[in-house]
Scaffold this motif. Sequence first.
Motif, PDB file in Angstrom:
ATOM      1  N   ASP A 344      70.596 -86.107 -43.849  1.00  0.00           N
ATOM      2  CA  ASP A 344      70.406 -86.465 -45.250  1.00  0.00           C
ATOM      3  C   ASP A 344      71.103 -87.804 -45.490  1.00  0.00           C
ATOM      4  O   ASP A 344      72.330 -87.878 -45.599  1.00  0.00           O
ATOM      5  N   LEU A 345      70.310 -88.874 -45.531  1.00  0.00           N
ATOM      6  CA  LEU A 345      70.891 -90.209 -45.654  1.00  0.00           C
ATOM      7  C   LEU A 345      71.527 -90.435 -47.013  1.00  0.00           C
ATOM      8  O   LEU A 345      72.475 -91.221 -47.142  1.00  0.00           O
ATOM      9  N   SER A 346      71.044 -89.758 -48.041  1.00  0.00           N
ATOM     10  CA  SER A 346      71.626 -89.913 -49.380  1.00  0.00           C
ATOM     11  C   SER A 346      72.953 -89.201 -49.493  1.00  0.00           C
ATOM     12  O   SER A 346      73.936 -89.734 -50.023  1.00  0.00           O
ATOM     13  N   ALA A 347      73.011 -87.960 -48.990  1.00  0.00           N
ATOM     14  CA  ALA A 347      74.241 -87.161 -49.090  1.00  0.00           C
ATOM     15  C   ALA A 347      75.230 -87.486 -47.979  1.00  0.00           C
ATOM     16  O   ALA A 347      76.401 -87.104 -48.062  1.00  0.00           O
ATOM     17  N   GLY A 348      74.774 -88.163 -46.919  1.00  0.00           N
ATOM     18  CA  GLY A 348      75.667 -88.527 -45.827  1.00  0.00           C
ATOM     19  C   GLY A 348      76.101 -87.348 -44.982  1.00  0.00           C
ATOM     20  O   GLY A 348      77.254 -87.278 -44.547  1.00  0.00           O
ATOM     21  N   LYS A 349      75.182 -86.411 -44.722  1.00  0.00           N
ATOM     22  CA  LYS A 349      75.546 -85.240 -43.931  1.00  0.00           C
ATOM     23  C   LYS A 349      74.361 -84.802 -43.076  1.00  0.00           C
ATOM     24  O   LYS A 349      73.219 -85.233 -43.273  1.00  0.00           O
ATOM     25  N   VAL A 350      74.666 -83.916 -42.124  1.00  0.00           N
ATOM     26  CA  VAL A 350      73.655 -83.368 -41.228  1.00  0.00           C
ATOM     27  C   VAL A 350      73.615 -81.859 -41.395  1.00  0.00           C
ATOM     28  O   VAL A 350      74.657 -81.190 -41.347  1.00  0.00           O
ATOM     29  N   ILE A 351      72.428 -81.323 -41.588  1.00  0.00           N
ATOM     30  CA  ILE A 351      72.234 -79.874 -41.627  1.00  0.00           C
ATOM     31  C   ILE A 351      71.723 -79.442 -40.261  1.00  0.00           C
ATOM     32  O   ILE A 351      70.683 -79.919 -39.795  1.00  0.00           O
ATOM     33  N   GLU A 352      72.451 -78.542 -39.603  1.00  0.00           N
ATOM     34  CA  GLU A 352      72.083 -78.064 -38.270  1.00  0.00           C
ATOM     35  C   GLU A 352      71.559 -76.639 -38.373  1.00  0.00           C
ATOM     36  O   GLU A 352      72.209 -75.776 -38.956  1.00  0.00           O
ATOM     37  N   GLU A 353      70.380 -76.377 -37.798  1.00  0.00           N
ATOM     38  CA  GLU A 353      69.819 -75.035 -37.820  1.00  0.00           C
ATOM     39  C   GLU A 353      69.154 -74.719 -36.482  1.00  0.00           C
ATOM     40  O   GLU A 353      68.668 -75.613 -35.786  1.00  0.00           O
ATOM     41  N   ARG A 354      69.129 -73.454 -36.131  1.00  0.00           N
ATOM     42  CA  ARG A 354      68.512 -72.980 -34.892  1.00  0.00           C
ATOM     43  C   ARG A 354      67.065 -72.610 -35.159  1.00  0.00           C
ATOM     44  O   ARG A 354      66.757 -71.816 -36.036  1.00  0.00           O
ATOM     45  N   LEU A 355      66.140 -73.202 -34.381  1.00  0.00           N
ATOM     46  CA  LEU A 355      64.725 -72.866 -34.509  1.00  0.00           C
ATOM     47  C   LEU A 355      64.294 -71.793 -33.525  1.00  0.00           C
ATOM     48  O   LEU A 355      63.449 -70.958 -33.837  1.00  0.00           O
ATOM     49  N   ASP A 356      64.867 -71.812 -32.321  1.00  0.00           N
ATOM     50  CA  ASP A 356      64.512 -70.822 -31.297  1.00  0.00           C
ATOM     51  C   ASP A 356      65.689 -70.701 -30.340  1.00  0.00           C
ATOM     52  O   ASP A 356      66.128 -71.697 -29.762  1.00  0.00           O
ATOM     53  N   ASP A 357      66.197 -69.483 -30.186  1.00  0.00           N
ATOM     54  CA  ASP A 357      67.389 -69.302 -29.354  1.00  0.00           C
ATOM     55  C   ASP A 357      67.072 -68.969 -27.907  1.00  0.00           C
ATOM     56  O   ASP A 357      67.973 -68.710 -27.115  1.00  0.00           O
ATOM     57  N   ARG A 358      65.797 -68.987 -27.518  1.00  0.00           N
ATOM     58  CA  ARG A 358      65.439 -68.766 -26.118  1.00  0.00           C
ATOM     59  C   ARG A 358      65.650 -70.042 -25.312  1.00  0.00           C
ATOM     60  O   ARG A 358      65.409 -71.155 -25.793  1.00  0.00           O
ATOM     61  N   GLY A 359      66.101 -69.887 -24.074  1.00  0.00           N
ATOM     62  CA  GLY A 359      66.353 -71.046 -23.235  1.00  0.00           C
ATOM     63  C   GLY A 359      65.082 -71.835 -22.955  1.00  0.00           C
ATOM     64  O   GLY A 359      64.053 -71.251 -22.579  1.00  0.00           O
ATOM     65  N   GLN A 360      65.154 -73.167 -23.117  1.00  0.00           N
ATOM     66  CA  GLN A 360      63.989 -74.020 -22.886  1.00  0.00           C
ATOM     67  C   GLN A 360      64.452 -75.451 -22.698  1.00  0.00           C
ATOM     68  O   GLN A 360      65.547 -75.838 -23.095  1.00  0.00           O
ATOM     69  N   GLU A 361      63.619 -76.236 -22.041  1.00  0.00           N
ATOM     70  CA  GLU A 361      63.923 -77.656 -21.809  1.00  0.00           C
ATOM     71  C   GLU A 361      62.620 -78.429 -21.604  1.00  0.00           C
ATOM     72  O   GLU A 361      61.545 -77.866 -21.665  1.00  0.00           O
ATOM     73  N   PHE A 362      62.757 -79.737 -21.373  1.00  0.00           N
ATOM     74  CA  PHE A 362      61.637 -80.656 -21.170  1.00  0.00           C
ATOM     75  C   PHE A 362      60.592 -80.515 -22.279  1.00  0.00           C
ATOM     76  O   PHE A 362      59.401 -80.328 -22.018  1.00  0.00           O
ATOM     77  N   PRO A 363      60.999 -80.634 -23.545  1.00  0.00           N
ATOM     78  CA  PRO A 363      60.059 -80.463 -24.657  1.00  0.00           C
ATOM     79  C   PRO A 363      59.128 -81.667 -24.800  1.00  0.00           C
ATOM     80  O   PRO A 363      59.524 -82.812 -24.556  1.00  0.00           O
TER      81      PRO A 363
END
Length: 478
Positions: A344-363
């Motif tokens: 959020d460039l206006s508020a100066g913060k980052v919201i972190e959330e989990r979309l999928d907790d299964r192991g994965q890579e090379f998206p």
Amino acid sequence: MPTNPFLEGAFAPISQEHTLTELAVTGRIPDFLDGRYLRNGPNPLSEVDPAAYHWFMGDGMVHGVRLRDGKAEWYRNRWVRNPSIDAILDGGRPRTTPHNLSANTNVIGHAGKTLALMEAGANLWELTDELDTVGRCDFDGTLSGGYTAHPKRDPRTGELHAVSYSLTGGNKVTYSVIDTAGRVRREVPVEVTGAPMMHDFSLTERHVVFYDLPVTFDAGLATASIPSPVLRATARLVLSAVIGRVRIPDPITARMASKISANGSLPYHWNPKYPARIGVMPREGGNADVRWFDVEPCYVFHPLNAYDDGDSVVLDVVRHPRMFDRQLRGPDEGVPTLDRWTVDLSAGKVIEERLDDRGQEFPRVDERVVGRPHRYGYAPSVTTGANPSDALYKHDFSNGSTQVRSFGAGRSPAEFVFVPRSEDAAEDDGVLAGFVHDAATERSELTLLDAATLETVAAIHLPDRVPAGFHGNWLPSA
């Protein structure tokens, strides 16, 4: 004798270069596919020390399959031939040169060239259409240093954007733009906290995003195997360089590069004292325009994609809880998850959330939506360490659902890339292409999936294994 999981099973190197024009095919290769699927990865040519070998440091080998008119015309695999590999293949001993790191991470097409890439300021190597090595590439002398393994093509302009770091670059990374003619039109140095391993970056329509995370250059790892006290003493110079106080003299740079074995340890380590943060810079901005935002300590090798959303920047990334802390031979420090960071460039913060907790890579996403909102993303499942997994995930971000395609026990997929049916096709109207390794037969196949259903369209059967490696791309015919 010590063992190393990144030298065994699906990771084990192969010893032969193939040129084959008679390939067995199951199913039907779509007529719209006219080009080459290429993939790069580590394949040590000479004997290595299992106790010291790091997966990222093996000699590069590019594998390719040529498709046209519904046929698989050829399969080739070739080492990326730097001076050291040339010497070994000619029956001699490896040559000690500052250019002995083999480009083993990615392979792309740009401005009519096929390019094998590696990070950490290493050289690019140009290949022929048949994957033989032409030589080093510096974009007609316009590239001032090394490059990265993860450039991103702007789908609107066709230009290649990149953020490059270097073993000897101190506390600076470089943002660059290469035009469609293959010449660098812009280079911007950006100051970071110290000397991070900045494996990748993100690009949106308006911004460049830097990942300044706590895996950093370790002078002790870089010099531990050097017997000479004089050479070990250069670690002090390295340490001075990485905090940005001095530049390493060229002769020492060359000697250091020659001692970081092409098949040895990786001189980067988890650094709990290093801040974890991301930087957002306007595309036409400079170092003074970067805004930095703290995130929870972690490591990101590969973002899926990024895009602007009003006054926010949305980053979908594969997040590792840490990296190269206890395991120094390859990634194995916890489950990598699919996360979303909204800056959020206006508020100066980052919201972190989990979309999928299964192991994965090379998206991967459809390359036509790089830097823009995406509906779909594709990633092979992974377990921790060198254990193979058998599934591919297709994420639908419009409804939060995930399709899973299992290839069966003992059959492990690599990275899959999306190839659209036509330039204006829908985001999943086309095929997904990637190698699948079969442990039972010790062979691989290039598998083509219907991107909408994940059903197999065709499989091109290869005579050998394609060792577990890194990144591939579809290079359409001109």
